[in-house]
Scaffold this motif. Structure first.
Motif, PDB file in Angstrom:
ATOM      1  N   TYR A   1       0.672  -0.643   0.241  1.00  0.00           N
ATOM      2  CA  TYR A   1      -0.190  -0.022  -0.235  1.00  0.00           C
ATOM      3  C   TYR A   1       0.580   1.371  -0.259  1.00  0.00           C
ATOM      4  O   TYR A   1       0.659   2.105  -1.104  1.00  0.00           O
TER       5      TYR A   1
ATOM      6  N   LYS B   1       1.004   3.746  -2.874  1.00  0.00           N
ATOM      7  CA  LYS B   1       0.624   5.666  -2.674  1.00  0.00           C
ATOM      8  C   LYS B   1       1.714   5.967  -2.926  1.00  0.00           C
ATOM      9  O   LYS B   1       1.339   7.182  -3.640  1.00  0.00           O
TER      10      LYS B   1
ATOM     11  N   ILE C   1      -5.997   7.486  -4.792  1.00  0.00           N
ATOM     12  CA  ILE C   1      -6.101   5.913  -4.556  1.00  0.00           C
ATOM     13  C   ILE C   1      -7.364   5.505  -4.813  1.00  0.00           C
ATOM     14  O   ILE C   1      -7.729   4.316  -5.542  1.00  0.00           O
TER      15      ILE C   1
ATOM     16  N   SER D   1      -7.754   2.835  -8.012  1.00  0.00           N
ATOM     17  CA  SER D   1      -9.168   2.122  -7.684  1.00  0.00           C
ATOM     18  C   SER D   1     -10.099   2.295  -8.957  1.00  0.00           C
ATOM     19  O   SER D   1     -10.685   0.879  -9.238  1.00  0.00           O
TER      20      SER D   1
ATOM     21  N   ILE E   1      -7.195  -1.168  -1.679  1.00  0.00           N
ATOM     22  CA  ILE E   1      -6.256  -0.810  -1.907  1.00  0.00           C
ATOM     23  C   ILE E   1      -5.476  -0.508  -0.732  1.00  0.00           C
ATOM     24  O   ILE E   1      -5.021  -0.711  -0.355  1.00  0.00           O
ATOM     25  N   TYR E   2      -5.943   0.302  -0.045  1.00  0.00           N
ATOM     26  CA  TYR E   2      -5.642   0.490   1.257  1.00  0.00           C
ATOM     27  C   TYR E   2      -6.029  -0.430   2.671  1.00  0.00           C
ATOM     28  O   TYR E   2      -5.332  -0.679   3.454  1.00  0.00           O
TER      29      TYR E   2
ATOM     30  N   TRP F   1      -4.733  -3.330   1.760  1.00  0.00           N
ATOM     31  CA  TRP F   1      -3.446  -3.670   1.496  1.00  0.00           C
ATOM     32  C   TRP F   1      -1.991  -3.013   2.250  1.00  0.00           C
ATOM     33  O   TRP F   1      -1.246  -3.771   2.327  1.00  0.00           O
ATOM     34  N   ALA F   2      -2.479  -2.606   3.206  1.00  0.00           N
ATOM     35  CA  ALA F   2      -1.992  -2.261   3.813  1.00  0.00           C
ATOM     36  C   ALA F   2      -1.579  -2.956   4.873  1.00  0.00           C
ATOM     37  O   ALA F   2      -0.617  -3.197   5.667  1.00  0.00           O
TER      38      ALA F   2
END
Length: 134
Positions: free
Chosen positions: A4, A8, A18, A22, A32-33, A35-36
């Protein structure tokens, strides 16, 4: 650095949010957030890398250069890629590598081959669907 965080950074360089990224690649606005803390599917990661013009190796932290034309992506001057009608082979000079480094290159090449075959399978399926809707 997480996938992530790397996305970013690359998105900021491309001047895209982001959420917009998406939307452009056809995933949920918060995917995507996440994926942190989670691992994305390879098909989606390919789309992200393509859109942001970075390598998958960069996104997963295998290399630090965002440049898809990085010298890391090109073979050593003694390496050789050989094609024939029904096959391809990559021969690399491992005289300057220890056994673990040689294994890492072998594993990476095997992963790249699997990834490329998977990507081709997806492209073929998409083409079949497109043709069936004509």
């Amino acid at each position: 650095m997480t996938i992530y965080e790397r996305i970013k950074i690359a998105a900021k360089k491309q001047k895209i949010s982001i959420r917009q990224l998406s939307k452009e690649i056809g995933i949920g606005p918060t995917t995507i957030y996440k994926w942190a803390h989670t691992t994305p599917q390879i098909e989606v990661l390919i789309k992200v890398a393509d859109r942001l013009n970075v390598s998958i190796d960069y996104l997963v932290g295998r290399i630090d250069s965002k440049d898809t034309n990085s010298t890391l992506a090109h073979p050593n001057k003694n390496d050789e890629l050989i094609y024939s009608e029904n096959s391809a082979a990559y021969i690399f000079d491992n005289t300057d590598l220890n056994p673990e480094e040689t294994k890492q290159i072998k594993d990476t090449l095997e992963f790249a081959e699997k990834l490329a075959r998977h990507h081709l399978k997806i492209e073929r399926k998409a083409q079949e669907i497109k043709e069936s809707h004509k």
